[in-house]
Each structure stands twice: as C-alpha cells, then as structure tokens.
Design an enzyme around this catalytic site. Sequence first.
Site, mmCIF file in Angstrom:
data_model
loop_
_atom_site.group_PDB
_atom_site.id
_atom_site.type_symbol
_atom_site.label_atom_id
_atom_site.label_comp_id
_atom_site.label_asym_id
_atom_site.label_seq_id
_atom_site.Cartn_x
_atom_site.Cartn_y
_atom_site.Cartn_z
ATOM 1 N N ASP A 128 -2.359 -33.972 90.690
ATOM 2 C CA ASP A 128 -2.230 -32.587 91.126
ATOM 3 C C ASP A 128 -3.519 -32.087 91.768
ATOM 4 O OD1 ASP A 128 0.360 -31.904 90.513
ATOM 5 O OD2 ASP A 128 -0.100 -31.118 88.531
ATOM 6 N N SER A 170 -1.314 -29.921 84.133
ATOM 7 C CA SER A 170 -0.944 -29.581 82.756
ATOM 8 C C SER A 170 -1.911 -30.185 81.754
ATOM 9 C CB SER A 170 0.480 -30.052 82.459
ATOM 10 O OG SER A 170 0.642 -31.415 82.814
ATOM 11 N N GLU A 181 1.422 -27.559 95.036
ATOM 12 C CA GLU A 181 2.433 -26.559 94.708
ATOM 13 C C GLU A 181 2.658 -25.616 95.876
ATOM 14 O OE1 GLU A 181 1.822 -24.468 91.076
ATOM 15 O OE2 GLU A 181 1.639 -26.292 89.867
ATOM 16 N N LYS A 205 -0.338 -34.073 94.701
ATOM 17 C CA LYS A 205 0.781 -33.137 94.629
ATOM 18 C C LYS A 205 0.273 -31.725 94.856
ATOM 19 C CE LYS A 205 3.036 -32.376 90.661
ATOM 20 N NZ LYS A 205 2.829 -30.912 90.443
ATOM 21 N N GLU A 210 11.178 -27.806 89.926
ATOM 22 C CA GLU A 210 10.998 -27.411 88.527
ATOM 23 C C GLU A 210 11.749 -26.129 88.215
ATOM 24 O OE1 GLU A 210 7.533 -26.540 85.168
ATOM 25 O OE2 GLU A 210 6.982 -27.300 87.143
#
Length: 263
Positions: free
Chosen positions: A82, A44, A113, A111, A180
Amino acid sequence: MKSILEFSRAKREQHPIVMIAAYDALMARLVAESEADAILVGDSVAMVVHGHPSTVHATLDMMCTHVAAVRRGAPDFMVVADLPFLTARRGRLAATEAAGALMQAGATAVKIEGVAGHEDVIAHLVESGIPVMGHLGLTPQSVHQLGGYRFQGREPAEAERVRAESRRLQELGAFAFVLECVPSALAASISAERAIPSIGIGAGGGTDGQVLVLSDLLGLDARFQPRFARRYTEGHAVVLEAINHFARDVRTATFPAQAEVLA
C-alpha cells in the site's frame, strides 16, 4: 504468483485469486508455503501490528520496513504494498519516489486508494514501470471523510461512481483493483465488465478473488470480528492456551525438562 501477468491469466481462466495480508517474515513464509497467490502488505499494519486506530497512521518508513520483512520471508512471491496516507496526493514526483522506495524494499506492485484527484499519478507510475493495483469502495485512508467505516455503493450515485472509477483504473493501466465493502451485486457486475481482475473484501463472492488479513482468518484478535472475515481457526484461544501451558510448566518446575537443558 510471481508477476502481474499471472493476475491477468487468472482472470481469463476464471481461477479465483487468493490474497493474504501479512506484515512480517514469519507469516510471509507461511503464506508462501500455502496455496495462496499473493501477499498484500497493507497499511492496515498500522492498526494490526502497531495498535493505531486507523490506517492514516501508516508512514512510508513503516511500510518499507514491513515490505522488506515480507520479501525476506517470501523471496519468490507476489507482494503488493500500500502507498500510505496522502502519498498519492503530493504530486507525481513525491508519489513516484514513495512507490520507488516500496519497490526497492521488495514490493512487486503498489496499491493506491481512490482515483479522483490523482489520475495523473496512477498513469505516471504505470508509465514508469511500477505496477499499480487500485482500491475502490470503502477506502480506509478516507475514513474521516466517509464518516467512519461505512458500506459504500448502496445509493445509485455511489454505485455509478465506483463503476466509473473501476473503468478509469483499467484505462489508466492498473492491473487489478480491490473492491471493499460494496454490495455483492454491484461488485459482481463491475467484475464482469472489467478486463482486469477485482479482489473483494466484504464485497460478496462475485469478484475475481478475495483478500483477508492473516490475523483475521486465524482468529488471533478476539476483540475484532468483522462480519466479512471468516475465522478458519480460533487462533486467540490456541495461542493463549499455549502461553498459559508454558506458564504452568514454569511454575510447576516441569519446564525445562532434563532433555531440554544444554550440557
């Protein structure tokens, strides 16, 4: 927190985990001085710091730069970074090199996804000594495929997919996972079923912890107010008033004062 072992202990002892997303040394130092448990250097950063419209614009170089800055600000703190867009989809070698670069920049863990299509990457990273946190539900790197930032897991098939992916992450050796924007009841039941902790964002209070972006909880962006991000101060107004106060002092010749002038 300093290691992934403390995540496991927090889950066992039912101590809610507090993660803050931060991207620079100053903010990392503030978080490290607080009662928070860990810092997330999220992709982000591409949106919050660099002004891009989505996280897909984050690059490995960008992530490494911000991870290194956060590590300098919080030298003894747990830092999760991330893996940026498509990193986990380029095969085990490329993913391992990218994760290694983030670790060398200062990350404690990475991390990733999703699960489908890169289970071998997750397992290989864990086997290589790189701690992995998963990320399920709304996965921002897939925003175009999802048709926007849409709530996930409302339909039974979607809910079962998220549940199965959380189970698979645990089997592959992930030490924790983010949930999320999924229904709170689903997040709570998944969290209760798993031995590894869940970190929620827009997923209700039944997870094992919560994560928010620091600029969101400080209320620094008046134009971005997601429903799940509680503002703990109106930082935008505070900062704007400080800047305007400085501008007025300059224009009225009250700054600098005599005591502020070097001899």
